[in-house]
Design an enzyme around this catalytic site. Structure first.
Site, PDB file in Angstrom:
ATOM      1  N   SER A 109      36.782  32.846  38.553  1.00  0.00           N
ATOM      2  CA  SER A 109      36.226  31.914  39.786  1.00  0.00           C
ATOM      3  C   SER A 109      35.737  30.452  39.056  1.00  0.00           C
ATOM      4  O   SER A 109      35.226  30.112  40.283  1.00  0.00           O
ATOM      5  CB  SER A 109      34.866  33.204  40.499  1.00  0.00           C
ATOM      6  N   LYS A 131      36.286  28.301  41.742  1.00  0.00           N
ATOM      7  CA  LYS A 131      35.633  27.473  42.818  1.00  0.00           C
ATOM      8  C   LYS A 131      34.529  25.900  42.857  1.00  0.00           C
ATOM      9  O   LYS A 131      34.367  25.279  43.432  1.00  0.00           O
ATOM     10  CB  LYS A 131      34.676  28.500  42.796  1.00  0.00           C
ATOM     11  N   ASP A 137      44.381  44.466  45.154  1.00  0.00           N
ATOM     12  CA  ASP A 137      43.320  44.448  45.515  1.00  0.00           C
ATOM     13  C   ASP A 137      42.666  44.331  46.853  1.00  0.00           C
ATOM     14  O   ASP A 137      42.441  44.200  47.255  1.00  0.00           O
ATOM     15  CB  ASP A 137      43.007  43.238  44.735  1.00  0.00           C
ATOM     16  N   SER A 171      29.458  33.815  44.870  1.00  0.00           N
ATOM     17  CA  SER A 171      31.163  33.285  44.500  1.00  0.00           C
ATOM     18  C   SER A 171      32.209  34.280  44.977  1.00  0.00           C
ATOM     19  O   SER A 171      33.245  35.664  45.557  1.00  0.00           O
ATOM     20  CB  SER A 171      31.392  34.521  43.654  1.00  0.00           C
ATOM     21  N   ASN A 172      32.220  33.442  46.831  1.00  0.00           N
ATOM     22  CA  ASN A 172      33.026  34.153  48.352  1.00  0.00           C
ATOM     23  C   ASN A 172      34.606  34.050  48.357  1.00  0.00           C
ATOM     24  O   ASN A 172      34.763  33.067  48.371  1.00  0.00           O
ATOM     25  CB  ASN A 172      32.320  33.622  49.633  1.00  0.00           C
TER      26      ASN A 172
END
Length: 496
Positions: free
Chosen positions: A82, A85, A175, A331-332
């Site tokens: 992440s 991002k 997932d 952390s979308n």
């Protein structure tokens, strides 16, 4: 004495530059002489046996100048998880702007007479990931206020603002049932103010009767999902072992396993298959709750809004600078992928991953990153094919400081040890003591066998440094090692 001091300093610098080995593995690192002791401290941290067989990239720069003061495999391309991002967020703020808002529209190609809307009703999404059930309630109230009581036509969802590719190319079947790999659509909805778009919350409550299935609750309520409950309530004190998953290619949600009587609730955020229909279902429910009924034969389907359709009501989302809090703090993943498609739509007129990632790449290059050593496959970091060296991550963290939107970027990063979810974010339970608490502001990253932490820390001398730690191929819990490195930075004092 001067000669001895010179020799000692030279020795420390050589230790920082020279391969550091414990006889079983070799670690190479470089550090400038002013930060030689910091380099030695980090080298020792990197000897942790939990890193055996792993690859770790560490990069530290002076925030004010960008000077590289420490690097350990800093040029090695690694999966960022992440931390991807950071690149996406910078591109979004630069391309869309802090005050950018998504919109959702309700339109019709019909006419209203005596409380009857004769014609189709369109719900047109333009990417807003923050729509809640209450927003559809407001749309319905607005239509009721226009005197609409019946609709003789179809309810049509328009998700054509983006393409119809729902998942980025490296998402796996294991997932895609869960919130962190939810499908991306221009028309979608979220279950609560974390704004995990395209998901519902499924709760399994213990039944009061042992032997009976758990009681299942879906939030928000929607007819789109089909609950298949194979669970069983067992006597108090027995082991809770329950799974909640969506069946691939459908909205069948299967609950299996055991829940102890009087035990805790099990809660999962489950990704919807085709979230455009999810938004439509919530809107239809809101219309019915306002007493607005469909008459005659009608369909609930997807389609494109006619160019001559009249706008009946609309909603603009919160500004991007507000959305950045749940996006980065929590952390979308969905937010990252929506932002990519939105950038593609705004810059190139195409709401696709191909064009969105192109914008991220172009912006990163403009920020001074060496794109010849970077591979970008998605916007969130879910892909195990993304590659970036830690030196390029710190390069970005230095560059963004010169941008007018930097304060929004910085404020969106998780803050070490601060318990509030929308302040501490994914760092709220880490580094909870001095000198890191409230000091380290950094983006976390986690995938299977990948862990990352990149951001800013102020030394004991008051100097702001940027850092990036990317750990790949780890088979143990390595976040404590990242925290030790951040603590070493925050604790550092230059030699006098």
């Amino acid at each position: 004495m001067k000669v001895k001091k010179y020799i000692l300093t030279l020795f420390i610098v050589m230790l920082a530059f020279y391969p550091f080995t414990d006889g079983t593995k070799q670690q190479t690192a470089i550090a400038t002489d002013e930060y030689a002791q910091l380099g030695i401290s980090i080298n020792k941290i990197l000897q942790d046996e939990r890193l055996d067989g792993a690859t770790t990239g560490v990069s530290i720069r002076k925030a004010n100048s960008g000077e590289l003061i420490y690097a350990h495999f800093g040029e090695t391309r690694l999966h960022p998880a992440s931390n991807m991002k950071l690149l996406t967020g910078a591109a979004a703020l630069e391309t869309l702007g802090e005050n950018y808002r998504f919109s959702t529209e309700v339109l019709s190609d019909g006419t209203v007479k005596a409380g009857m809307l004769s014609g189709d009703l369109y719900l047109k999404g333009k990417g807003d990931p923050t729509l809640l059930k209450q927003d559809f309630d407001i749309f319905a109230k607005d239509l009721a206020a226009r005197g609409i009581k019946k609709i003789n036509g179809n309810l049509i969802g328009d998700d054509t603002w983006y393409d119809d590719v729902r998942l980025s190319q490296d998402i796996t079947w294991t997932d895609e049932s869960y919130y962190y790999a939810a499908q991306v659509s221009a028309l979608t909805a979220s279950p609560n103010a974390d704004y995990d778009a395209g998901t519902v919350i499924v709760e399994a409550h213990p039944n009061s009767i042992v032997g009976e299935p758990a009681k299942i609750k879906v939030l928000p309520e929607t007819d789109l999902v089909n609950i298949i409950n194979r669970s069983k309530t067992v006597p108090a004190g027995e082991v809770k072992d329950i799974t909640i998953e969506r069946q691939h290619g459908s909205n069948n949600i299967i609950i299996e396993g055991t829940v102890p009587a009087g035990g805790t609730v099990t809660r999962e955020w489950i990704a919807i298959w085709e979230p455009s229909y999810y938004a439509l279902d919530l809107f239809k429910t809101s219309l019915e709750e306002q007493g607005i009924k469909f008459v005659g034969k009608h369909k609930i389907t997807l389609g494109k809004t006619p160019s001559d359709a009249q706008l009946l009501t609309f909603k603009n989302s919160m500004a991007l600078k507000e959305l950045f809090i749940p996006f980065m703090k929590l952390s979308n993943n969905g937010h990252a992928e929506v932002l990519a498609k939105e950038m593609g739509k705004v810059v190139y007129g195409e709401g696709s991953w191909e064009k969105g990632l192109q914008v991220i790449e172009e912006n990163s290059e403009e920020m001074g990153l060496n794109m010849e050593t970077i591979m970008i496959r998605d916007a969130s970091g879910m892909s195990h094919v993304n590659l970036i060296p830690s030196n390029e991550v710190t390069n970005l963290l230095v560059a963004v400081q010169n941008e007018p939107w930097y304060n929004t970027f910085l404020s969106s990063l998780p803050v070490a040890g601060i318990s509030d979810r929308f302040t501490g974010g994914t760092l709220r339970n880490r580094m909870k003591t001095e000198p890191t608490v409230g000091n380290v502001k950094a983006k976390t990253g986690t995938l299977t066998a990948v862990s990352a932490l990149s951001g800013y820390a102020t030394t004991k001398d008051g100097e702001l440094l940027t850092f990036s730690v990317l750990i790949n191929n780890d088979l143990a819990a390595v976040t404590p090692i990242e925290d030790q490195i951040a603590t070493a930075i925050a604790s550092y004092t230059k030699p006098k």
